[in-house]
Design an enzyme around this catalytic site. Structure first.
Site, PDB file in Angstrom:
ATOM      1  N   ARG A 172     -13.707  -0.231   4.841  1.00 30.71           N
ATOM      2  CA  ARG A 172     -12.332  -0.689   4.771  1.00 30.71           C
ATOM      3  C   ARG A 172     -11.689  -0.088   3.536  1.00 30.71           C
ATOM      4  O   ARG A 172     -12.343   0.515   2.696  1.00 30.71           O
ATOM      5  CB  ARG A 172     -12.267  -2.216   4.692  1.00 30.71           C
ATOM      6  CG  ARG A 172     -12.574  -2.968   5.978  1.00 30.71           C
ATOM      7  CD  ARG A 172     -11.427  -2.964   6.984  1.00 30.71           C
ATOM      8  NE  ARG A 172     -10.136  -3.221   6.365  1.00 30.71           N
ATOM      9  CZ  ARG A 172      -9.688  -4.411   5.991  1.00 30.71           C
ATOM     10  NH1 ARG A 172     -10.438  -5.488   6.129  1.00 30.71           N
ATOM     11  NH2 ARG A 172      -8.486  -4.545   5.452  1.00 30.71           N
ATOM     12  N   ARG A 207     -12.820   0.559  17.865  1.00 33.26           N
ATOM     13  CA  ARG A 207     -12.411   1.546  18.871  1.00 33.26           C
ATOM     14  C   ARG A 207     -12.993   2.915  18.566  1.00 33.26           C
ATOM     15  O   ARG A 207     -13.561   3.591  19.432  1.00 33.26           O
ATOM     16  CB  ARG A 207     -10.875   1.622  18.922  1.00 33.26           C
ATOM     17  CG  ARG A 207     -10.326   2.816  19.712  1.00 33.26           C
ATOM     18  CD  ARG A 207      -8.829   2.955  19.522  1.00 33.26           C
ATOM     19  NE  ARG A 207      -8.459   3.181  18.133  1.00 33.26           N
ATOM     20  CZ  ARG A 207      -8.468   4.369  17.541  1.00 33.26           C
ATOM     21  NH1 ARG A 207      -8.855   5.447  18.193  1.00 33.26           N
ATOM     22  NH2 ARG A 207      -8.093   4.493  16.279  1.00 33.26           N
ATOM     23  N   ARG A 208     -12.853   3.339  17.309  1.00 35.01           N
ATOM     24  CA  ARG A 208     -13.396   4.643  16.929  1.00 35.01           C
ATOM     25  C   ARG A 208     -14.917   4.642  16.990  1.00 35.01           C
ATOM     26  O   ARG A 208     -15.522   5.599  17.472  1.00 35.01           O
ATOM     27  CB  ARG A 208     -12.910   5.011  15.516  1.00 35.01           C
ATOM     28  CG  ARG A 208     -11.422   5.336  15.446  1.00 35.01           C
ATOM     29  CD  ARG A 208     -10.935   5.443  14.024  1.00 35.01           C
ATOM     30  NE  ARG A 208      -9.521   5.824  13.964  1.00 35.01           N
ATOM     31  CZ  ARG A 208      -8.695   5.475  12.995  1.00 35.01           C
ATOM     32  NH1 ARG A 208      -9.131   4.720  11.983  1.00 35.01           N
ATOM     33  NH2 ARG A 208      -7.433   5.863  13.006  1.00 35.01           N
ATOM     34  N   CYS A 237      -5.894  -6.049  18.450  1.00 36.97           N
ATOM     35  CA  CYS A 237      -5.822  -4.700  17.893  1.00 36.97           C
ATOM     36  C   CYS A 237      -7.138  -4.278  17.244  1.00 36.97           C
ATOM     37  O   CYS A 237      -7.288  -3.134  16.838  1.00 36.97           O
ATOM     38  CB  CYS A 237      -4.666  -4.588  16.903  1.00 36.97           C
ATOM     39  SG  CYS A 237      -4.762  -5.723  15.511  1.00 36.97           S
ATOM     40  N   ARG A 292     -10.890   5.358   1.407  1.00 35.37           N
ATOM     41  CA  ARG A 292     -11.807   5.787   2.468  1.00 35.37           C
ATOM     42  C   ARG A 292     -12.210   7.251   2.295  1.00 35.37           C
ATOM     43  O   ARG A 292     -13.376   7.603   2.481  1.00 35.37           O
ATOM     44  CB  ARG A 292     -11.169   5.544   3.835  1.00 35.37           C
ATOM     45  CG  ARG A 292     -11.233   4.078   4.255  1.00 35.37           C
ATOM     46  CD  ARG A 292     -10.581   3.829   5.591  1.00 35.37           C
ATOM     47  NE  ARG A 292      -9.135   3.713   5.457  1.00 35.37           N
ATOM     48  CZ  ARG A 292      -8.310   3.633   6.498  1.00 35.37           C
ATOM     49  NH1 ARG A 292      -8.779   3.697   7.730  1.00 35.37           N
ATOM     50  NH2 ARG A 292      -7.017   3.494   6.311  1.00 35.37           N
ATOM     51  N   THR A 297     -15.766   4.353   9.368  1.00 37.40           N
ATOM     52  CA  THR A 297     -14.557   3.851  10.004  1.00 37.40           C
ATOM     53  C   THR A 297     -14.617   2.330  10.047  1.00 37.40           C
ATOM     54  O   THR A 297     -15.697   1.752  10.199  1.00 37.40           O
ATOM     55  CB  THR A 297     -14.374   4.392  11.432  1.00 37.40           C
ATOM     56  OG1 THR A 297     -13.199   3.788  12.011  1.00 37.40           O
ATOM     57  CG2 THR A 297     -15.559   4.086  12.319  1.00 37.40           C
ATOM     58  N   LYS A 338       0.566  -0.292  15.787  1.00 36.83           N
ATOM     59  CA  LYS A 338      -0.802  -0.547  16.235  1.00 36.83           C
ATOM     60  C   LYS A 338      -1.386  -1.821  15.614  1.00 36.83           C
ATOM     61  O   LYS A 338      -2.346  -2.373  16.146  1.00 36.83           O
ATOM     62  CB  LYS A 338      -1.710   0.647  15.920  1.00 36.83           C
ATOM     63  CG  LYS A 338      -2.001   0.884  14.442  1.00 36.83           C
ATOM     64  CD  LYS A 338      -2.881   2.101  14.241  1.00 36.83           C
ATOM     65  CE  LYS A 338      -3.176   2.365  12.778  1.00 36.83           C
ATOM     66  NZ  LYS A 338      -3.962   1.308  12.143  1.00 36.83           N
ATOM     67  N   ASP A 339      -0.826  -2.283  14.487  1.00 39.62           N
ATOM     68  CA  ASP A 339      -1.319  -3.484  13.820  1.00 39.62           C
ATOM     69  C   ASP A 339      -0.584  -4.748  14.252  1.00 39.62           C
ATOM     70  O   ASP A 339      -0.915  -5.844  13.794  1.00 39.62           O
ATOM     71  CB  ASP A 339      -1.183  -3.346  12.298  1.00 39.62           C
ATOM     72  CG  ASP A 339      -2.043  -2.235  11.732  1.00 39.62           C
ATOM     73  OD1 ASP A 339      -3.113  -1.965  12.305  1.00 39.62           O
ATOM     74  OD2 ASP A 339      -1.640  -1.636  10.717  1.00 39.62           O
ATOM     75  N   SER A 345       0.836  -1.198   0.000  1.00 42.12           N
ATOM     76  CA  SER A 345       0.000   0.000   0.000  1.00 42.12           C
ATOM     77  C   SER A 345       0.871   1.248   0.000  1.00 42.12           C
ATOM     78  O   SER A 345       2.041   1.218   0.411  1.00 42.12           O
ATOM     79  CB  SER A 345      -0.921   0.020   1.226  1.00 42.12           C
ATOM     80  OG  SER A 345      -0.186   0.311   2.404  1.00 42.12           O
TER      81      SER A 345
END
Length: 333
Positions: free
Chosen positions: A149, A131-132, A242, A155, A127, A83-84, A16
């Site tokens: 996603r 979490r968000r 996560c 996005r 999102t 974070k991943d 990516s």
């Protein structure tokens, strides 16, 4: 055990745009130190499967393929968004460096320059993060949170197409891509805490490559490592992946007597917003794991277990809503 460095370091990265940008940044830091580096693109399931994160494995879905490439000696270094990365260590691998962290906060990208509080009731916020979603729903804004996603560009295109009024993204990703001008609001952590490790990169290699482990230490940042270690210790103690509705942010601060401490804040909630736990903890700089475990114990005592272990299902609210616990000393009183 390998005690000599390869002539050229093979750096594994997802394909990516954001992943290659992050990996190029790391490669440039290593080149500045005199190393030759080539990027090796690796396709992960998280790149090809756009189903919700909770249905395709969540934890580690982006990291698994790159880690396998490391273990098969196809690459020498892997760069992950911290974070991943699963909190459990991978046998045979080591996180040799965590460089200086980007701003870890989330941002809103919205039509017409709107802020979070200005999105009208019934508006759609996109999102893919539980979490968000949990934190937005806990704010009681009357908006619809829609699961999406895709990469950053995909996005944001949901706004241009009219599918969403706004999307929530990591500020660090936009900064690294040079797209910060698209953000209409940097969201205050009092409203939305970031994911544990958000904004930080993890540079992983084989534990047996001792010369490489030593070389990578040159780009490790002690404060970033301490802060993210506290955040990830909290996540591990909660037994949350996560993709669970957990937010955490640790900061290094200096006390009046000159001692360094870690100040850690965390959020745990249910997807529908019916349970919202926000707590904090302060502890010594040199024991970040204890800081994370201490705050996790408070959250578990206050009813966090159902939320983190069943992120997609309904949970009952805690029987009481305590105020934040500023630090260990005050809690013991």
């Amino acid at each position: 055990m390998t005690t000599t460095l390869p002539t050229t370091l093979r750096l594994g990265t997802r394909r990516s745009e954001l992943a290659t940008t992050q990996s190029t940044w790391v490669a440039d830091r290593l080149r500045e130190l005199g190393h030759q580096v080539e990027l090796v693109e690796i396709v992960t399931e998280g790149d090809t499967n756009l189903a919700p994160m909770t249905t395709i494995g969540g934890t580690g879905v982006f990291a698994a393929a790159i880690r396998q490439a490391l273990l098969r000696d196809e690459v020498d270094i892997a760069v992950h968004s911290l974070k991943d990365l699963p909190v459990a260590p991978e046998p045979g691998l080591v996180i040799a460096a965590i460089p200086v962290r980007e701003d870890p906060r989330d941002v809103l990208v919205a039509r017409d320059g709107l802020t979070l509080g200005e999105i009208p009731a019934g508006g759609v916020i996109g999102t893919g993060s539980t979490r968000r979603a949990a934190q937005i729903n806990a704010l009681g804004l009357g908006v619809e949170v829609r699961g999406i996603r895709g990469n950053v560009g995909t996005r944001m295109a949901r706004i241009d197409s009219g599918e969403c009024d706004a999307v929530v993204l990591a500020r660090a990703g936009l900064a690294r891509l040079g797209l910060l001008d698209r953000a209409t609001e940097v969201i205050d952590p009092l409203q939305m805490l970031p994911a544990p490790g958000q904004g930080a990169l993890a540079i992983e290699c084989r534990e047996s490559d001792t010369a490489l482990v030593e070389a990578l230490r040159a780009i490790d940042d002690a404060d970033t490592r301490a802060a993210t270690t506290a955040e990830r210790a909290l996540l591990q103690t909660l037994e949350a992946g996560c993709s669970a509705p957990v937010g955490a942010l640790a900061e290094v601060a200096e006390e009046e007597d000159g001692r360094l401490v870690i100040s850690l804040r965390a959020f745990v909630g249910t997807l529908d917003g019916s349970l919202e736990l926000r707590r904090s903890w302060v502890g010594p700089y040199d024991t970040p794991e204890q800081v994370g475990r201490g705050l996790a114990a408070v959250l578990l005592e206050d009813g966090a277990a159902d939320a983190v272990r069943k992120p997609a299902g309904p949970s009952q609210p805690s029987p009481e809503r305590r105020t934040e616990v500023p630090n260990a000393t005050e809690r013991e009183k």
